[in-house]
Design a protein around this motif. Structure first.
Motif, mmCIF file in Angstrom:
data_model
loop_
_atom_site.group_PDB
_atom_site.id
_atom_site.type_symbol
_atom_site.label_atom_id
_atom_site.label_comp_id
_atom_site.label_asym_id
_atom_site.label_seq_id
_atom_site.Cartn_x
_atom_site.Cartn_y
_atom_site.Cartn_z
ATOM 1 N N LEU A 1 0.829 -1.200 0.000
ATOM 2 C CA LEU A 1 0.000 0.000 0.000
ATOM 3 C C LEU A 1 0.864 1.250 0.000
ATOM 4 O O LEU A 1 0.623 2.186 -0.752
ATOM 5 C CB LEU A 1 -0.888 0.008 1.241
ATOM 6 C CG LEU A 1 -2.171 -0.795 1.142
ATOM 7 C CD1 LEU A 1 -2.855 -0.835 2.495
ATOM 8 C CD2 LEU A 1 -3.098 -0.180 0.116
ATOM 9 N N ARG B 1 3.939 1.518 -0.976
ATOM 10 C CA ARG B 1 4.636 1.618 -2.254
ATOM 11 C C ARG B 1 3.738 2.241 -3.306
ATOM 12 O O ARG B 1 4.159 3.089 -4.075
ATOM 13 C CB ARG B 1 5.016 0.227 -2.721
ATOM 14 C CG ARG B 1 6.420 -0.117 -2.390
ATOM 15 C CD ARG B 1 6.776 -1.360 -3.163
ATOM 16 N NE ARG B 1 7.779 -2.078 -2.429
ATOM 17 C CZ ARG B 1 7.892 -3.389 -2.413
ATOM 18 N NH1 ARG B 1 7.041 -4.127 -3.104
ATOM 19 N NH2 ARG B 1 8.846 -3.960 -1.738
ATOM 20 N N GLN B 2 2.478 1.795 -3.325
ATOM 21 C CA GLN B 2 1.528 2.332 -4.289
ATOM 22 C C GLN B 2 1.422 3.839 -4.120
ATOM 23 O O GLN B 2 1.411 4.592 -5.084
ATOM 24 C CB GLN B 2 0.138 1.729 -4.065
ATOM 25 C CG GLN B 2 -0.076 0.410 -4.716
ATOM 26 C CD GLN B 2 -0.200 0.534 -6.219
ATOM 27 O OE1 GLN B 2 0.807 0.613 -6.907
ATOM 28 N NE2 GLN B 2 -1.411 0.562 -6.725
ATOM 29 N N PHE B 3 1.339 4.246 -2.859
ATOM 30 C CA PHE B 3 1.222 5.670 -2.573
ATOM 31 C C PHE B 3 2.466 6.406 -3.061
ATOM 32 O O PHE B 3 2.382 7.425 -3.726
ATOM 33 C CB PHE B 3 1.028 5.868 -1.075
ATOM 34 C CG PHE B 3 0.913 7.303 -0.666
ATOM 35 C CD1 PHE B 3 -0.225 8.021 -0.969
ATOM 36 C CD2 PHE B 3 1.956 7.944 -0.016
ATOM 37 C CE1 PHE B 3 -0.346 9.342 -0.615
ATOM 38 C CE2 PHE B 3 1.852 9.272 0.336
ATOM 39 C CZ PHE B 3 0.699 9.965 0.033
ATOM 40 N N LYS C 1 4.624 5.488 -5.317
ATOM 41 C CA LYS C 1 4.731 5.448 -6.775
ATOM 42 C C LYS C 1 4.069 6.667 -7.385
ATOM 43 O O LYS C 1 4.527 7.212 -8.375
ATOM 44 C CB LYS C 1 4.055 4.194 -7.309
ATOM 45 C CG LYS C 1 5.051 3.154 -7.758
ATOM 46 C CD LYS C 1 4.363 1.947 -8.322
ATOM 47 C CE LYS C 1 5.351 0.799 -8.267
ATOM 48 N NZ LYS C 1 4.734 -0.499 -8.461
ATOM 49 N N HIS C 2 2.943 7.056 -6.812
ATOM 50 C CA HIS C 2 2.201 8.167 -7.395
ATOM 51 C C HIS C 2 2.557 9.502 -6.776
ATOM 52 O O HIS C 2 2.409 10.535 -7.400
ATOM 53 C CB HIS C 2 0.698 7.926 -7.255
ATOM 54 C CG HIS C 2 0.232 6.767 -8.070
ATOM 55 N ND1 HIS C 2 -0.208 5.598 -7.511
ATOM 56 C CD2 HIS C 2 0.176 6.585 -9.408
ATOM 57 C CE1 HIS C 2 -0.541 4.755 -8.468
ATOM 58 N NE2 HIS C 2 -0.314 5.319 -9.625
ATOM 59 N N GLN C 3 2.999 9.489 -5.536
ATOM 60 C CA GLN C 3 3.145 10.758 -4.851
ATOM 61 C C GLN C 3 4.596 11.127 -4.558
ATOM 62 O O GLN C 3 4.976 12.266 -4.703
ATOM 63 C CB GLN C 3 2.300 10.744 -3.573
ATOM 64 C CG GLN C 3 2.238 12.051 -2.834
ATOM 65 C CD GLN C 3 1.500 13.141 -3.607
ATOM 66 O OE1 GLN C 3 0.982 12.892 -4.678
ATOM 67 N NE2 GLN C 3 1.504 14.347 -3.078
ATOM 68 N N GLU C 4 5.403 10.190 -4.123
ATOM 69 C CA GLU C 4 6.797 10.549 -3.820
ATOM 70 C C GLU C 4 7.734 9.432 -4.271
ATOM 71 O O GLU C 4 8.103 8.564 -3.492
ATOM 72 C CB GLU C 4 6.975 10.855 -2.328
ATOM 73 C CG GLU C 4 6.038 10.119 -1.395
ATOM 74 C CD GLU C 4 6.161 10.579 0.048
ATOM 75 O OE1 GLU C 4 7.120 10.161 0.709
ATOM 76 O OE2 GLU C 4 5.305 11.356 0.489
#
Lengths: 618, 713
Positions: free
Chosen positions: B532, B534-536, B538-541
């Motif tokens: 989870l 990592r997903q965040f 990937k898109h944000q930082e």
């Protein structure tokens, strides 16, 4: 479920109420922001929204201008912006940019974000980090379920597949759970549930308990409309999804891409210079009769149909004035409508024929069939190699590679390396990441992977085995997974043995959806479990499928009299379901007097599945 | 010897004691949350819990240090528990809420030389004011001013004020003067309700209101040394004799009378009880009770009584009366007979909703259990809070706040023996948790997280954790675990709950709480949370992503990361640099294939740049196949040949590629030359095919003889 020969298939419940609920809530949410407002819609939500509320309904509730939520909006004079979006980080940044730009230029507006189907904490985190959390208000549009047809309900969440199976992101599980709760409250209580799922670890515990509690609370005395539920994860059966589809609906999807229940037929189909958007469902009488048919029988059917139509037109020749008047006022419109549809579908068929012969469709099908049956693997490998070398199609090449890998439990190391090298040379080096993704989900692997596991992977898989006793599921477990397709196929008899020609017109089993070469694994499991009312006797198959089966039954529901609802089965596909599977189960339903309702996170096919694995260039 | 501070339960069991070592006490009082307030002469207020454990202290201001506190009062308003003091300088200071201490000094009463004869704190319209009597004068002190007031209908010859009483709900006020006159009216001083003249004129020890919510009967109870008098809207009064020194405690629906040896409760009899138990009552409830008794005796009179009620169509009313009256009874036997009567009556009714009956049975079980002397919480039914399924807590202030005795234990639990167990220090956490679980089981409405929160408040963190284990919903466990700083446990619970938002909450909490290194380590052990996060990232930082992989020595992912970043590099040098990084990582990950592929890509990129410069044509970003194909299309056969060798392009591919490019170019001459350069690895059928495809039958015929017979279809 006694399979006492063929019976009438029960009518499915009316799912129209799902649409009405969604529409009413949307209107309520729009009214929460009184006055004129501009509406920004997530591109993915456009088609689903169209099925719920058209532009005039939006205008009635004071939506002024409509924008796609992806490009910078033109200068707008509106004081209120409303965003109808999926809960994605990317979209949050898009909204934050708009709000911040307004702040810079000293404009004040009201901003409202409506998340569909639900809000995620991560979104709020981003809004907060971008410093606009206080400037926007958030709402949720609980639009979980879109009935695409009388027996198909889609959540329209294609990203579920990649997020869950590749990235190990469990966010959407909550959405699925809520969707099931909604269905349970409207059409349940579900008496029996079976499943074969990784998600199950997550799903069963909290979710089923809640469902049961709900059932106890408000299910008293309510007559269930759906009693049986079958849950299936896409990764239980990749093979079926990877096969070329040959039933009409599947072919149309593979060729023209059915989007949210409708398709755009281009000029080559309409034989005019414009495209026509056609809604494909049971309402379309012509389509309804051919959707589940093998493509080879479709043409015959259509020509028969057109002859009938011609005959009906011809009747008017001997008519007197009165009869003619009757004919024109009552029948002509229907005939014309049918005529229009007929010519569209004939056009579509011609277009499919043209495309499919051009690509040596027959040869590819032959290669596929030998892969499924496990014959002439060497020859098929060279076919795939040639396919790549000749740059036929990047997705098709990938599909064949994956099919080879998954049916053979991975590629032999030499082929694994050489096919990948060939592929990179043909279609570009950026696919290196695609291969990594495919390996991760287990679609394209190397044989005897156990010995070559890298340090990380072995650590992860150790973690998985350590926790195996517990209920923690892990998306990475697929690393250690083997497909065991060959063994399963033998065990379940997925390759029908027929003497002589397989009768595609009056098919003996579900294999007809793949020209009689293969019975879809997912459908076969469902058939077997329903027949046995559980997993008893399927232990070996379960073991080969890496376990995780489950079956829950309402203890009181055990002895309920076999009402109509007992013969309605909700088949849930997490991660997508193909039209071939739908056709196969519709066939099974007719044979056994069952009605299957399909609930899927999205309709999928091989191309969509593989495209989801491709790493987009940032 | 030192004085002792002892705390007893309402049934007189000693809960705890403490030798008093602090200063001179002026007043004791209880807070709404059952803490003991000890107000000292020097203005210091010490706060103890029910078990004589010191919690904290605060001061009522510096002024009192010299002047001392003469009198103090503890009062309760909707804001919580407040303290008011009268100083030696005859000034009043007060704090409305001791949890949020804001001292207010009330205005001075002009010309006040001696202490006032009596005073009280009033709460009106959410403002706290003080009423103060000096001789025959009554002063009202609010935030800013002091005003002389006269209650309406006050007899001019009433005399000097001796005592005053404010009702539990702050709505009524009673004044006692030295002529024995009692004025009873609204606390707003706008209306007189009634008056009474007592024969006893000596100053009473205590005067309190005795009333019941929603009842129109209001009365005050006045106590002298050995005499108790109840006076109300009547010319007569009720008198009782007191055997011992007693203390009156006004409550929501009556007055508790406590002495050294007894504990009594004085209240107006509730209406349903009156109706049923009044002598010769013909109320439907009374008849129903009678009918049931006759029924048990197997007498036909039962039928007669029942008919009488039914003829008047009052059976539902009768059942309701019995149920309600049962609630007001303290004797289980009486409760039972009333409930039996109700249940009997219900049999003759078609549709009587069962909830009230069931609820009453549940409530009475709880009430009877807590009234047991060992527990000692003698709540009345009116004080018993409505059942709160969320277990959020009962509105304690209204019912119980300020009761002067330590009987209140733990209102938010139907099994009140819990908190003492929570407090027991000698038993192991495991034992206590098990004991509690055995007692409560899986009763619906029981929130283990609430109990655990309580345990944590008592400082028993481990016990709280054990108790949380019994909480079936993981989501409920998380907030408390976070509060207790058991973040890692909270994380695994959040993951179990399947609620990803909860997981994010904990992850974010951890991120702020832990050092970056520990944070990453924690995540590594929780794949779900890691994915989870990592997903965040990937898109944000994206940079954090790199750190995450670095931390774990995940060279494969690091390699992928660099490949991915190479896409966003605009300049060739940047891209080559990123790919070079990726290459290093792939080597470290021992992924030879990826390393080789990346190496090739770097080589290809450099080559494409040269081609682009040399030939002034776009070559960048083409695949190897397309690069070679384009070279042939443009006639650069030498360069194409070079690439074929450099990149070890398999023969088959090269032949396919070359003939299709040549055919597209229409260079049939070159194609024929090529076909003769060596034996074709792909046979000659493709030559025919490709010629036909380009509608060149003439060329096709050339190759036809070289196709082996079995391929000629």
């Amino acid at each position: 479920m006694a399979f006492a020969g063929r019976r009438d298939v029960p009518e499915p419940p009316d799912f129209g109420i799902l649409k009405r609920l969604a529409r009413d809530q949307l209107i309520y949410l729009l009214e929460q922001l009184p006055g004129k407002k501009d509406l920004f819609i997530e591109p993915d939500l456009m088609s689903p929204l169209d099925r719920i509320a058209n532009v005039s309904i939006l205008k009635q509730h004071e939506v002024d201008k409509l924008y796609k939520a992806e490009t910078r909006p033109p200068l707008s004079a509106s004081d209120q912006f409303c965003f109808l979006v999926r809960p994605r980080v990317r979209t949050m940044r898009y909204i934050a940019d708009i709000v911040n730009a307004d702040k810079m230029s000293g404009r004040t507006r009201k901003y409202k974000i409506i998340f569909s189907p639900q809000k995620f904490y991560a979104c709020e985190m981003v809004l907060e980090e971008e410093g606009v959390f206080g400037d926007v208000t958030c709402d949720e549009w609980s639009f979980y379920l879109l009935p695409l047809d009388e027996d198909i309900i889609s959540m329209e969440l294609p990203e579920f597949f990649r997020d869950y199976f590749l990235e190990g992101d469990h966010r959407w599980i909550t959405s699925v759970a809520r969707a099931l709760q909604l269905l349970n409250s409207l059409y349940g209580p579900f008496g029996r549930a079976y499943g074969m799922a990784v998600c199950q670890g997550m799903m069963s515990h909290e979710l089923w308990r809640e469902l049961e509690e709900d059932g106890e609370n408000d299910g008293q005395g309510r007559k269930p409309e759906i009693s049986n539920v079958f849950l299936m994860d896409r990764d239980t059966d990749y093979v079926t999804a990877l096969c070329s589809q040959v039933v009409y609906e599947g072919l149309v999807d593979d060729t023209f891409r059915i989007k949210c229940g409708s398709v755009d037929f281009g000029p080559d189909v309409t034989s005019s210079d414009k495209s026509i958007k056609v809604l494909l469902n049971a309402q379309d009488k012509v389509f309804n009769q051919i959707r589940n048919e093998h493509f080879s029988s479709v043409f015959g059917f259509l020509s028969q149909k057109s002859r009938n139509l011609q005959a009906q037109y011809d009747r008017r020749r001997g008519m007197d004035i009165k009869q003619m008047k009757n004919f024109v006022s009552q029948e002509l419109k229907g005939l014309k409508q049918e005529h229009r549809l007929l010519s569209l579908h004939i056009g579509a068929c011609e277009s499919i024929m043209k495309k499919k012969t051009k690509q040596d469709f027959q040869e590819m099908i032959k290669a596929e069939h030998s892969l499924l049956e496990g014959f002439d693997i060497r020859e098929s490998t060279s076919f795939i190699e040639e396919h790549i070398d000749r740059q036929v199609s990047p997705i098709e090449s990938l599909r064949l590679m994956c099919l080879l890998s998954i049916t053979e439990n991975g590629l032999v190391p030499k082929d694994y390396r050489s096919l990948k090298t060939q592929y990179l040379q043909s279609y570009g080096p950026e696919h290196l990441l695609t291969f990594h993704n495919l390996k991760r989900v287990g679609l394209l692997t190397e044989q005897s992977a156990g010995e070559t596991l890298t340090a990380v992977e072995s650590r992860v898989s150790k973690l998985v085995t350590d926790r195996a006793a517990g209920k923690i599921t892990d998306a990475f477990s697929s690393l250690a997974r083997k497909s065991n397709f060959r063994a399963i196929s033998k065990k379940l008899g997925l390759i029908p043995r027929v003497d002589g020609e397989y009768n595609l017109k009056v098919p003996p089993d579900m294999a007809y959806v793949f020209s009689g070469a293969y019975i879809p694994l997912s459908c076969k499991i469902i058939e077997q479990v329903l027949e046995r009312r559980g997993w008893l006797g399927l232990e070996e198959v379960v073991r080969l499928l890496n376990g995780n089966e489950f079956s829950v039954s309402d203890s009181t529901g055990e002895e309920t009299p076999p009402g109509e609802s007992q013969r309605i089965v909700l088949a849930i596909f997490l991660g997508g379901c193909t039209f071939s599977e739908i056709a196969a189960l519709r066939f099974l339903g007719k044979e056994r007097g069952l009605k299957f309702i399909f609930l899927t996170t999205a309709i999928t096919n091989s191309a969509r599945m593989l495209e989801a694995m491709i790493e987009a260039k940032a | 010897t030192r004085p002792l501070l002892e705390i007893y339960s309402a049934s007189g069991l000693l809960l705890a004691s403490l030798p008093w070592k602090s200063g001179q006490l002026v007043q004791l009082g209880w807070t709404a949350s059952e803490d003991l307030l000890c107000i000292q002469e020097d203005g210091t207020v010490l706060v103890y819990n029910l078990f004589c454990e010191f919690k904290r202290h605060f001061s009522m201001g510096n002024e009192v240090l010299q002047n001392h506190v003469l009198e103090a009062k503890v009062f309760h308003t909707e804001y919580g528990t407040g303290v008011a003091i009268l100083t030696g300088a005859h000034r009043v200071s007060l704090a409305t809420n001791i949890e949020d201490l804001k001292l207010r000094r009330m205005p001075e009463v002009p010309g006040l030389q001696k202490p006032p004869s009596c005073w009280a704190v009033l709460s009106q319209d959410r403002v706290t004011i003080v009423l103060l009597a000096v001789g025959q004068d009554l002063y009202l002190l609010d935030n800013t001013s002091c005003s002389l007031v006269t209650p309406p209908g006050m007899s001019p010859s009433a005399g000097a004020y001796l005592q005053m009483a404010v009702s539990f709900n702050h709505r009524c006020l009673a004044l006692f003067t030295d002529t024995g006159y009692i004025w009873m009216g609204l606390a707003t001083l706008k209306e007189k309700l009634c008056e009474f003249t007592s024969s006893i004129r000596s100053p009473p020890r205590q005067m309190v209101w005795c009333m019941r919510p929603r009842s129109r009967q209001r009365a005050v109870v006045v106590a002298w040394d050995r005499q108790l008098m109840v006076a109300g809207n009547s010319s007569e009064c009720i008198q009782f004799v007191l055997d011992e020194d007693s203390l009156l405690v006004p409550e929501l629906d009556g007055v508790r009378i406590l002495s050294r040896s007894s504990h009594e409760f004085l209240q107006e009899i509730p209406e349903p009880s009156q109706e049923i138990f009044r002598i010769a009552s013909m109320a439907p409830g009374a008849l129903l009770l009678e009918a049931q008794k006759e029924y048990e005796k197997e007498s036909q009179k039962a039928d007669e009584y029942l008919r009488e009620i039914k003829e008047q169509k009052l059976l539902p009313e009768a059942v309701r009366q019995c149920i309600e009256a049962a609630g007001y009874e303290h004797e289980p036997d009486t409760q039972k007979s009333l409930l039996r009567a109700a249940s009997f009556g219900k049999c003759f009714l078609d549709k009587f909703p069962p909830e009230s009956f069931v609820r009453m049975c549940q409530d009475l079980r709880v009430l009877n259990a807590i009234r047991d002397y060992q527990i000692g919480v003698p709540l009345t039914f009116t004080q018993y809070p409505p059942w709160d399924p969320g277990g959020v807590g009962w509105p304690q202030q209204q019912t119980w706040g300020g009761s002067a005795w330590g009987w209140g234990l733990c209102w938010d639990l139907p099994a009140p023996s819990l908190p003492p167990q929570v407090q027991q220090k000698d038993k192991s956490d495991e034992e206590v948790a098990q004991a509690i679980n055995q007692k409560l089981g899986d009763t619906p409405g029981i929130s283990y997280s609430e109990i655990a929160a309580r345990a944590y408040d008592c400082g028993r963190t481990e016990l709280a954790i054990k108790l949380l284990e019994y909480e079936p919903r993981s989501g409920e466990q998380v907030p408390l675990l976070l509060k207790m700083k058991r973040s890692k446990l909270a994380l695994s619970k959040a993951i179990e709950s399947g609620d990803t938002d909860l997981v994010y909450t904990v992850v974010l909490h951890l991120k702020n709480e832990l050092t970056r290194g520990t944070f990453f380590m924690t995540l590594q052990n929780q794949p779900v949370a890691l994915s989870l996060y990592r997903q965040f990232c990937k898109h944000q930082e994206r940079e954090t992503l790199k750190d995450l992989y670095n931390q774990d020595d995940n060279h494969q992912e690091l390699g992928n990361f660099h490949v991915h970043s190479s896409y966003s590099e605009k300049r060739i040098e940047g891209r080559v640099g990123a790919l070079q990084n990726a290459l290093d990582e792939f080597y470290k990950a021992k992924n030879e294939f990826a390393a080789k592929a990346t190496e090739d890509q770097i080589k290809l990129l450099r080559l494409q740049r040269h081609l682009q410069e040399d030939l002034n044509r776009p070559y960048l970003d083409l695949s190897l196949h397309d690069t070679v194909s384009n070279l042939i299309l443009e006639g650069h056969h030498k360069r194409a040949e070079q690439l074929y060798r450099d990149f070890k392009i398999p023969d088959k591919r090269y032949w396919w590629l070359k003939i299709s490019a040549l055919a597209t170019r229409g260079d049939w001459e070159e194609m024929e030359k090529f076909s003769r350069s060596k034996k074709s690895p792909i046979g000659y059928w493709p030559f025919v095919e490709i010629s036909v495809k380009h509608h060149n039958r003439y060329e096709a015929k050339k190759y036809a003889p070289r196709v082996p017979p079995e391929q000629r279809v």
